[in-house]
Design an enzyme around this catalytic site. Sequence first.
Site, PDB file in Angstrom:
ATOM      1  N   GLY A   1      29.966 -16.331  25.090  1.00  0.00           N
ATOM      2  CA  GLY A   1      29.865 -17.294  23.977  1.00  0.00           C
ATOM      3  C   GLY A   1      29.885 -18.628  24.229  1.00  0.00           C
ATOM      4  O   GLY A   1      30.146 -19.376  23.373  1.00  0.00           O
TER       5      GLY A   1
ATOM      6  N   ASN B  19      23.759  -6.780  22.272  1.00  0.00           N
ATOM      7  CA  ASN B  19      24.915  -6.527  21.618  1.00  0.00           C
ATOM      8  C   ASN B  19      25.087  -7.489  20.424  1.00  0.00           C
ATOM      9  O   ASN B  19      25.170  -8.627  20.565  1.00  0.00           O
ATOM     10  CB  ASN B  19      26.258  -7.019  22.662  1.00  0.00           C
ATOM     11  CG  ASN B  19      27.390  -6.789  21.817  1.00  0.00           C
ATOM     12  OD1 ASN B  19      27.463  -6.280  20.618  1.00  0.00           O
ATOM     13  ND2 ASN B  19      28.560  -7.215  22.381  1.00  0.00           N
TER      14      ASN B  19
ATOM     15  N   SER C 226      27.155 -15.320  28.426  1.00  0.00           N
ATOM     16  CA  SER C 226      26.105 -16.444  28.189  1.00  0.00           C
ATOM     17  C   SER C 226      24.874 -16.208  29.094  1.00  0.00           C
ATOM     18  O   SER C 226      24.411 -17.229  29.735  1.00  0.00           O
ATOM     19  CB  SER C 226      26.950 -17.612  28.539  1.00  0.00           C
ATOM     20  OG  SER C 226      27.748 -18.113  27.522  1.00  0.00           O
TER      21      SER C 226
ATOM     22  N   LYS D  88      26.892  -7.693  17.879  1.00  0.00           N
ATOM     23  CA  LYS D  88      28.024  -7.881  17.385  1.00  0.00           C
ATOM     24  C   LYS D  88      27.930  -7.722  15.954  1.00  0.00           C
ATOM     25  O   LYS D  88      27.245  -6.974  15.419  1.00  0.00           O
ATOM     26  CB  LYS D  88      28.692  -9.353  17.909  1.00  0.00           C
ATOM     27  CG  LYS D  88      28.606  -9.456  19.494  1.00  0.00           C
ATOM     28  CD  LYS D  88      29.445 -10.761  19.980  1.00  0.00           C
ATOM     29  CE  LYS D  88      29.158 -10.741  21.453  1.00  0.00           C
ATOM     30  NZ  LYS D  88      29.844 -11.628  22.036  1.00  0.00           N
TER      31      LYS D  88
ATOM     32  N   HIS E  37      34.551  -3.349  24.839  1.00  0.00           N
ATOM     33  CA  HIS E  37      34.155  -4.851  24.993  1.00  0.00           C
ATOM     34  C   HIS E  37      35.494  -5.911  24.582  1.00  0.00           C
ATOM     35  O   HIS E  37      36.376  -5.259  24.120  1.00  0.00           O
ATOM     36  CB  HIS E  37      33.263  -5.105  23.725  1.00  0.00           C
ATOM     37  CG  HIS E  37      32.676  -6.675  23.746  1.00  0.00           C
ATOM     38  ND1 HIS E  37      33.476  -7.567  23.344  1.00  0.00           N
ATOM     39  CD2 HIS E  37      31.402  -6.758  24.491  1.00  0.00           C
ATOM     40  CE1 HIS E  37      32.326  -8.726  23.691  1.00  0.00           C
ATOM     41  NE2 HIS E  37      31.370  -8.188  24.271  1.00  0.00           N
TER      42      HIS E  37
ATOM     43  N   GLU F 243      36.114  -8.053  22.811  1.00  0.00           N
ATOM     44  CA  GLU F 243      36.463  -8.461  21.487  1.00  0.00           C
ATOM     45  C   GLU F 243      37.195  -7.346  20.954  1.00  0.00           C
ATOM     46  O   GLU F 243      37.838  -7.550  20.179  1.00  0.00           O
ATOM     47  CB  GLU F 243      35.040  -8.931  20.756  1.00  0.00           C
ATOM     48  CG  GLU F 243      34.743 -10.394  21.204  1.00  0.00           C
ATOM     49  CD  GLU F 243      33.301 -10.439  21.213  1.00  0.00           C
ATOM     50  OE1 GLU F 243      32.475  -9.784  20.483  1.00  0.00           O
ATOM     51  OE2 GLU F 243      32.896 -11.441  21.733  1.00  0.00           O
TER      52      GLU F 243
ATOM     53  N   GLU G  32      31.940  -8.578  32.283  1.00  0.00           N
ATOM     54  CA  GLU G  32      31.914  -9.844  31.483  1.00  0.00           C
ATOM     55  C   GLU G  32      33.201 -10.733  31.541  1.00  0.00           C
ATOM     56  O   GLU G  32      33.988 -10.106  31.043  1.00  0.00           O
ATOM     57  CB  GLU G  32      31.869  -9.247  29.907  1.00  0.00           C
ATOM     58  CG  GLU G  32      30.429  -8.214  29.601  1.00  0.00           C
ATOM     59  CD  GLU G  32      30.110  -8.317  28.393  1.00  0.00           C
ATOM     60  OE1 GLU G  32      28.974  -8.721  27.973  1.00  0.00           O
ATOM     61  OE2 GLU G  32      30.917  -8.222  27.580  1.00  0.00           O
TER      62      GLU G  32
HETATM   63  P1  PGA Z   1      27.003 -13.681  24.815  1.00  0.00           P
HETATM   64  O1  PGA Z   1      27.861 -12.427  24.671  1.00  0.00           O
HETATM   65  O2  PGA Z   1      25.887 -13.571  25.536  1.00  0.00           O
HETATM   66  O3  PGA Z   1      26.955 -14.248  23.581  1.00  0.00           O
HETATM   67  O4  PGA Z   1      27.577 -14.553  25.886  1.00  0.00           O
HETATM   68  C1  PGA Z   1      27.926 -11.462  25.510  1.00  0.00           C
HETATM   69  C2  PGA Z   1      28.644 -10.052  25.253  1.00  0.00           C
HETATM   70  O5  PGA Z   1      29.759 -10.613  24.451  1.00  0.00           O
HETATM   71  O6  PGA Z   1      28.246  -9.186  25.397  1.00  0.00           O
END
Ligand code: PGA
Length: 246
Positions: free
Chosen positions: A173, A10, A208, A12, A97, A99, A167
């Site tokens: 992150g 992903n 992460s 983003k 997601h 976000e 998640e």
């Molecule tokens: P990250 O993000 O691997 O940077 O923690 C995962 C995600 O948001 O799908």
Amino acid sequence: MLKRKLVAGNWKMHGRRALVDVLVRGVRQALSAAPSKVDVVFCPPFQLLGDVAAAISGTDLKLGAQDCASQADGAYTGDISGEMLRDMACDYVIIGHSERREYHNETSEQVAQKMLAAHNAGLNTIVCVGEKDAQMDAAARQAIVQQQLAISICDTAHAMNTVIAYEPVWAIGTGLTPTRDDIIRMHRLIVQSLPPKVKGARILYGGSVKADNAQSILSIPEVDGALVGGASLNKDDFLAIIAAAA
Ligand code: PGA
């Protein structure tokens, strides 16, 4: 039953066209030597879908988007439909997601509508669920995930067109990850909570996932793959995660 693992990157809101050359063509090249044991999906931002589609054409690498509208067409300025994504050669779309839920106030009801539209367009959906707060006790975390699943999963979902991504928001992150036991418990709970025809769906872990923890996370039998954010932007890291899944 062990399923074929899936690793989705992903991106983003990251990436310009130059990244496609370095990252996607680099991954393609590195994986070209042997038939892949893992499903690999690139989910770039919308403006790069065409470039990534061209870069993976003729391979079994797959293209995914990060969101779609709940309508097929119409006066919805700025929105992009599942049908449009299909037309761009997408096979997958990430829905719900954290976000999107956080910054665009997406509710689980809207997630279900988007999922339905995506399935009607012939896309597979990667539906994200997860609790916000690491401090919550286990029962509260589980209740949140169960409630998200109960509302988000639409009637057209079945094991073949649906992937669930667990998640924990606090792990995204941050470099933090749940314990192995917590991941196992939550993935088992997700299987139990899914409607019967969705039960065989792959359940990814996300939050992460990095080159150095991928092996320990992806070796958990309940984990059918990973949804990778930051580390999916680096060719070598993403390749290391794919290798750990294989
Ligand atoms: P990250 O993000 O691997 O940077 O923690 C995962 C995600 O948001 O799908």
